[in-house]
Design a protein around this motif. Structure first.
Motif, short mmCIF file in Angstrom:
data_model
loop_
_atom_site.label_atom_id
_atom_site.label_comp_id
_atom_site.label_asym_id
_atom_site.label_seq_id
_atom_site.Cartn_x
_atom_site.Cartn_y
_atom_site.Cartn_z
N SER A 155 -103.25 68.90 -60.30
CA SER A 155 -104.65 69.26 -60.06
C SER A 155 -105.15 70.24 -61.11
O SER A 155 -104.38 70.74 -61.94
CB SER A 155 -104.81 69.87 -58.66
OG SER A 155 -104.44 71.22 -58.67
N THR A 156 -106.44 70.53 -61.04
CA THR A 156 -107.04 71.54 -61.93
C THR A 156 -107.33 72.81 -61.15
O THR A 156 -108.13 73.63 -61.56
CB THR A 156 -108.33 71.01 -62.57
OG1 THR A 156 -109.19 70.53 -61.52
CG2 THR A 156 -108.04 69.90 -63.55
N ALA A 178 -102.42 71.66 -52.44
CA ALA A 178 -103.65 71.05 -51.92
C ALA A 178 -103.41 70.51 -50.51
O ALA A 178 -104.18 70.76 -49.59
CB ALA A 178 -104.13 69.92 -52.83
N ASP A 238 -98.80 68.17 -56.07
CA ASP A 238 -100.03 68.84 -55.63
C ASP A 238 -99.90 69.34 -54.19
O ASP A 238 -100.81 69.22 -53.39
CB ASP A 238 -101.21 67.88 -55.78
CG ASP A 238 -102.55 68.60 -55.78
OD1 ASP A 238 -102.57 69.83 -56.01
OD2 ASP A 238 -103.59 67.95 -55.56
N GLU A 272 -103.84 79.13 -56.96
CA GLU A 272 -103.87 78.48 -58.28
C GLU A 272 -102.79 78.98 -59.24
O GLU A 272 -102.22 78.20 -59.98
CB GLU A 272 -105.27 78.63 -58.87
CG GLU A 272 -106.25 77.85 -58.03
CD GLU A 272 -107.71 78.06 -58.39
OE1 GLU A 272 -108.45 77.07 -58.32
OE2 GLU A 272 -108.11 79.18 -58.73
N GLN A 300 -109.19 68.85 -66.83
CA GLN A 300 -109.69 67.69 -66.08
C GLN A 300 -109.24 66.38 -66.74
O GLN A 300 -108.81 65.45 -66.07
CB GLN A 300 -111.22 67.73 -66.01
CG GLN A 300 -111.82 66.73 -65.06
CD GLN A 300 -112.46 67.37 -63.85
OE1 GLN A 300 -112.04 68.45 -63.42
NE2 GLN A 300 -113.46 66.75 -63.30
N MET A 323 -105.45 66.02 -66.22
CA MET A 323 -105.16 65.64 -64.83
C MET A 323 -105.42 64.16 -64.60
O MET A 323 -104.61 63.46 -63.97
CB MET A 323 -106.03 66.49 -63.90
CG MET A 323 -105.84 66.21 -62.41
SD MET A 323 -107.04 65.04 -61.75
CE MET A 323 -108.54 65.99 -61.84
N VAL A 357 -112.08 71.38 -57.13
CA VAL A 357 -111.93 70.24 -58.03
C VAL A 357 -113.22 69.41 -58.04
O VAL A 357 -113.82 69.16 -57.00
CB VAL A 357 -110.72 69.37 -57.62
CG1 VAL A 357 -110.71 68.07 -58.40
CG2 VAL A 357 -109.43 70.13 -57.84
N ALA A 374 -99.34 63.18 -59.88
CA ALA A 374 -100.45 63.80 -59.15
C ALA A 374 -100.39 65.31 -59.34
O ALA A 374 -99.52 65.99 -58.79
CB ALA A 374 -100.36 63.46 -57.66
N ALA A 430 -108.17 72.52 -54.30
CA ALA A 430 -108.77 71.22 -54.00
C ALA A 430 -110.26 71.33 -53.68
O ALA A 430 -111.03 70.41 -53.95
CB ALA A 430 -108.04 70.56 -52.84
N SER A 449 -102.75 61.21 -63.69
CA SER A 449 -102.92 60.31 -62.55
C SER A 449 -102.70 58.86 -62.96
O SER A 449 -102.03 58.10 -62.27
CB SER A 449 -104.32 60.49 -61.96
OG SER A 449 -104.48 59.68 -60.81
#
Length: 390
Positions: free
Chosen positions: A318-319, A8, A5, A150, A304, A307, A325, A316, A322, A311
């Motif tokens: 993301s969607t 982010a 990630d 993204e 989601q 993700m 999210v 790690a 940051a 985790s």
């Protein structure tokens, strides 16, 4: 945890941290003070501006430090607009900007500016013909990001900026995701201001920078009677700025080698992902993208959920951005490029950095494969159950 990630934030590099500690201990003076302690701090501030300027082919006097990219964009855009001496006009932006820019344009709209949003195509590329049609006599400024956070699409800023300048329109660009990943030469990019961030390039958080085009008579948001060209008020955070400059120098020096390494890693991961028994859709421009950002969809599984499962499994990801999210709304970049609400909700982003190595790929694939297998087995079980009851 395998960290994927980096778009982010990035971990601060050992060298940047070392510089931060050293400057904090030995150069604590206020750079505005006239004594030797202040002069030493000021010299470090000036050297840091010179370092950042060197990465942009800019003059050090046109680089200004801020608390981060969000503040950079806010101050840069308002400083450009202040140069007009009017509080109205027509502005242009895109639907795929970072939330800090998007929210700023909502504020400007409330203040009386008219805002147009130029469409992007299925790859997140600005529709140039539509942009040309949107420009009017009263168009004063556009803000168009350099690289999308993204899906990694690179905008042709030089072409866009050349057209806008012909029409007398100023251009600001959020260069947070491009800095250190692709070349940025402000002499050829045809922009009037750019925003940068420290923590995206292995520098400390709480620091950013702005380059302001000296050809534009910009005016600061907060006027200073002693210094009309002081970009922002306050005492400069010299240790953080010095660490940011160190990180900037390192990432730009190693840019070509590192991005090539990450491209190979990305290609290998994609090759392994496509071998799985589950559909994977890569959301990217065919050619113009940065290799460190990889947008994916696994049709049939919410981003989601995927993700959170990743985790739990020690990955790690993301969607998306940051700052977006946790939002209940579907991903804005996905809807902007023509995806329906369900497809937009399937989106996940992997973003690579210097800690990621080829040896991690088997683990990543194993963990993702296990998550997908469990999910679709459960889905198929429910379908069979429903079929039996009907």
């Amino acid at each position: 945890m395998i960290y994927l990630d980096h778009a982010a934030t990035t971990p601060i590099s050992d060298k940047a941290l070392e510089v931060y500690v050293n400057v904090s201990k030995h150069y604590f003076g206020n750079p505005s003070s006239m004594h030797d302690e202040g002069s030493s701090a000021k010299q470090i501030l000036e050297a840091s501006a010179k370092t950042i300027a060197g990465t942009l082919n800019a003059r050090p006097k046109d680089v200004f430090f801020t608390s981060g990219a969000s503040e950079s964009s806010f101050l840069a855009i308002y400083s450009l607009l202040n140069s007009l001496g009017e509080e109205s006009g027509h502005l242009i932006t895109t639907p795929i900007e970072h939330s800090s820019v998007r929210n700023l344009f909502l504020k400007l709209k409330q203040e009386g500016y008219e805002v147009s949003v130029v469409s992007v195509n299925e790859y997140g590329e600005v529709d140039f013909e539509e942009l040309k049609n949107l420009v009017r006599e009263d168009t004063v400024l556009a803000s168009i990001q350099h690289v999308n956070s993204e899906i990694g699409t690179i905008q042709d800023l030089a072409r866009i900026g050349a057209f806008l300048h012909e029409k007398g329109v100023m251009l600001h660009s959020d260069c947070v995701q491009s800095f250190g990943r692709i070349p940025i030469d402000v002499q050829t990019l045809n922009v009037d201001a750019i925003s940068l961030s420290s923590h995206k390039i292995y520098g400390p958080k709480g620091c950013g920078a702005v380059w302001m085009n000296p050809k534009v008579e910009w005016k600061p948001v907060f006027p200073d009677t002693d210094n009309q060209k002081k970009f922002k008020p306050g005492t400069a955070d010299v240790p953080t700025v010095a660490a940011f400059a160190t990180a900037a120098k390192l990432i730009t020096q190693n840019r070509v080698t590192e991005q090539h390494r990450i491209l190979k890693l990305r290609e290998q991961l994609l090759a392994e992902l496509t071998k799985l028994d589950y559909e994977v859709v890569v959301e990217q421009h065919p050619r113009e993208y940065v290799p460190n950002i990889l947008g994916l969809r696994f049709p049939g599984i919410e981003g989601q959920f995927f993700m959170l499962e990743c985790s739990q499994a020690g990955l790690a990801i993301s969607t998306g951005s940051a700052c977006q999210v946790g939002s209940e709304k579907p991903n804005k970049t996905m809807t902007a490029i023509g995806k329906d609400e369900q497809e937009a909700r399937e989106f996940v982003r992997l973003s690579f950095g210097k800690e990621n190595q080829m040896e991690q790929i088997p683990q990543i694939i194993e963990k993702m494969s296990g998550i997908l297998k469990r999910h679709f087995e459960k889905v198929n079980h429910h379908k069979k159950k429903e079929g039996m009851t009907t």
